[in-house]
Design a protein around this motif. Structure first.
Motif, short mmCIF file in Angstrom:
data_model
loop_
_atom_site.label_atom_id
_atom_site.label_comp_id
_atom_site.label_asym_id
_atom_site.label_seq_id
_atom_site.Cartn_x
_atom_site.Cartn_y
_atom_site.Cartn_z
N GLU A 1 1.43 -1.41 0.08
CA GLU A 1 0.28 0.03 0.34
C GLU A 1 0.90 1.21 0.20
OE1 GLU A 1 -0.47 -2.42 2.19
OE2 GLU A 1 -2.14 -3.10 1.49
N GLY A 2 2.26 1.08 0.70
CA GLY A 2 2.72 2.07 0.86
C GLY A 2 3.57 2.40 -0.72
N ARG A 3 3.90 1.74 -1.71
CA ARG A 3 4.85 1.54 -2.60
C ARG A 3 3.32 2.20 -3.86
NH1 ARG A 3 7.54 -3.18 -0.45
NH2 ARG A 3 5.51 -4.42 -1.29
N ILE A 4 1.98 2.07 -3.52
CA ILE A 4 1.37 2.20 -4.24
C ILE A 4 0.84 3.99 -4.37
CG2 ILE A 4 -1.65 2.48 -4.87
CD1 ILE A 4 -1.39 -1.11 -4.15
N LEU A 5 1.01 3.57 -3.22
CA LEU A 5 0.46 5.38 -2.18
C LEU A 5 1.75 6.66 -3.01
CD1 LEU A 5 -1.70 6.93 -0.53
CD2 LEU A 5 0.70 7.13 0.92
N HIS A 6 3.01 5.68 -3.23
CA HIS A 6 4.28 6.57 -3.80
C HIS A 6 3.82 6.82 -5.01
CE1 HIS A 6 8.55 7.20 -3.84
NE2 HIS A 6 8.41 7.43 -4.99
N ALA A 7 3.67 6.06 -5.64
CA ALA A 7 3.29 6.01 -7.21
C ALA A 7 2.05 7.37 -7.52
CB ALA A 7 2.89 5.05 -7.44
N LEU A 8 1.20 6.80 -6.45
CA LEU A 8 0.01 7.64 -6.39
C LEU A 8 0.63 9.57 -6.68
CD1 LEU A 8 -2.56 8.56 -6.94
CD2 LEU A 8 -3.29 8.16 -4.24
N LEU A 9 1.01 9.65 -5.28
CA LEU A 9 1.73 11.17 -5.87
C LEU A 9 2.60 11.59 -6.27
CD1 LEU A 9 2.87 10.37 -1.98
CD2 LEU A 9 1.54 12.27 -2.60
N VAL A 10 3.49 10.65 -6.97
CA VAL A 10 3.85 10.79 -7.82
C VAL A 10 3.37 11.48 -9.03
CG1 VAL A 10 6.13 9.90 -10.11
CG2 VAL A 10 6.38 9.48 -7.22
N THR A 11 2.46 10.69 -9.72
CA THR A 11 1.86 10.93 -10.78
C THR A 11 0.99 11.68 -10.68
OG1 THR A 11 -0.66 9.49 -9.94
CG2 THR A 11 0.99 8.18 -11.61
N GLU A 12 1.00 12.51 -9.74
CA GLU A 12 -0.13 13.78 -9.12
C GLU A 12 0.96 14.87 -8.79
OE1 GLU A 12 -3.29 14.39 -9.38
OE2 GLU A 12 -3.46 12.20 -10.23
#
Length: 463
Positions: free
Chosen positions: A389-400
């Protein structure tokens, strides 16, 4: 549509049926403490921050004790703090709770009538504007006591010492009659110990809260009565300072009233969020925005709200507030349009805990690394962010990320790691996983501003 999350039901037949916080062992432990008191006066404070599930905890304890034939009294102090003296409200709660109809001898009712009668004289100042003390004069009382009461009420006392002595006698009479009344519980086939629950004490007016504690200490300190206080000790200490001044040692002062303190752990688990989401009706709204019935999107929101709650140590009440705001946002999203559950979970939590940080994240003032550092600095943050979940959150922040160059540079570094011969297999796999996550979200950075506007408006609605 209701935006209120329903209260947790605590059935007497199965007190732990809807428990989402793994608290049966703690409840049973507390019940055993009460049993082992042996009829001695006892005051226990259940201490936890507001919104941590104290009311549910004592509700389950109440149900367990009732099933073991204890007589309990439930008193919501906050609902009674419009009166000037808590004594009458407490005696009224006691009178309402005790099973007088089950006492065929009438002794329990007679004892309570005496308690009520003396209560009306002790609390001689009218408690609610325009309302007389309810039960004074119900019974004839012992010879001599009537004169004491009249003098204590200030009818003919000129000597302050005599007045003090008379009021002391009156208080002794109250405790004696209360002890006698409680001793009659056996006539109603009840356990000899009465358990008096006081909830929401920390939300009361400071003067009322302190007055209630003093009434417990000076008027109810009799055998076979156990008090369970639901409090946030920090708020109670603040109330003490508000009444007696900042220089008082509030913690030491409160120890005079409390025999045992039980610190209720702050829980963070997925089961609570799942049950709160179910009680809110949120899953039905998700179903309007997904072809699969909304189960996956609802699960994603639950999953990431749980993660963020654990990192930021959100109280149960704050988690419920986030769920309500998600419901408000989803209700304003056109049917069929993506609900973006992970985006909303992140932003609704940030807006709830730190408004300034929320705005800086949405506007791209903070980089993804700075946002992640905010989380990782928390006690459980680093461990949580190393999860899937933490890595998914990281990816989300990068895309936004609103900074195009920063986003492109991050993606380029991932590709370089995959292509470099010096990279370990683990590093290459992690880079590949992150690239796949970035592709699944898309690299346009346009979702945050749209959702943020709805969340910002929803946050103005105070639930």
């Amino acid at each position: 549509m209701s935006f209120r999350i329903s209260e947790i039901d605590i059935p007497l037949s199965d007190p732990f049926k809807n428990d989402a916080l793994d608290r049966p062992a703690m409840v049973e432990f507390m019940a055993n403490v009460i049993k082992k008191a042996g009829g001695k006066p006892l005051v226990i404070a259940v201490d936890a921050p507001y919104g941590s599930g104290k009311s549910t905890f004592i509700g389950m304890l109440n149900a367990v004790l009732i099933n073991e034939n204890y007589q309990t009294v439930n008193f919501n102090a906050w609902k009674a703090d419009h009166v000037s003296d808590p004594l009458v409200a407490m005696v009224a709660a006691l009178d309402e709770a005790l099973p007088k109809a089950e006492d065929k001898t009438g002794k329990l009712k007679a004892g309570l009538d005496k308690v009520r009668n003396i209560t009306g004289k002790v609390a001689r100042r009218v408690l609610v504007a325009g309302v007389k003390v309810g039960t004074a004069g119900v019974l004839d009382i012992e010879d001599g006591l009537e004169e004491i009461i009249r003098d204590a009420a200030g009818d003919a006392v000129s000597d302050i010492v005599e007045k003090f002595q008379n009021e002391t006698k009156l208080n002794i009479s109250f405790r004696s009659e209360l002890e006698n009344a409680v001793s009659q519980l056996a006539l109603a086939q009840k356990n000899s110990t009465l358990v008096f629950f006081i909830d929401e004490l920390d939300r009361c007016r400071p003067d009322f809260a302190i007055s209630l504690l003093e009434r417990v200490k000076h008027m109810f300190d009799v055998p076979n009565i156990a008090f369970i206080l639901s409090v946030d000790k920090r708020q109670l200490e603040a109330a003490t300072a508000a009444v007696y001044g900042e220089r008082i040692n509030a913690a030491e002062y409160l120890r005079k009233f409390i025999d045992l303190e039980f610190g209720l752990p702050l829980p963070h688990n997925k089961k609570f969020v799942e049950m709160a989401v179910a009680r809110s009706g949120l899953s039905e709204l998700f179903s309007l925005h997904s072809q699969d019935g909304g189960g996956y999107q609802c699960g994603q929101f639950t999953r990431f709200l749980t993660l963020l709650s654990r990192i930021l140590q959100l109280t149960l009440r704050t988690q419920e507030r986030c769920i309500t705001r998600m419901k408000l946002v989803l209700d304003q999203t056109p049917i069929g349009q993506s609900s973006n559950p992970i985006h909303v979970a992140l932003l609704v939590v940030l807006r709830t805990v730190d408004q300034d940080f929320f705005y800086k994240t949405v506007k791209g003032i903070l980089s993804p690394v700075e946002v992640l550092n905010f989380f990782s600095a928390k006690p459980e943050g680093e461990i949580a962010l190393n999860s899937t979940e933490g890595r998914i959150l990281h990816a989300l922040l990068v895309t936004e990320d609103r900074n195009d160059e920063r986003r492109k540079e991050f993606k380029k570094k991932l590709i370089d790691v995959m292509n470099e011969n010096s990279s370990t297999r683990e590093d290459a796999n992690n880079a590949s996983e992150m690239l796949n996550l970035l592709d699944s979200f898309g690299m346009d950075g346009k979702v945050f501003p749209i959702i943020a506007r709805k969340i910002d408006i929803a946050a103005q609605i105070r639930n």
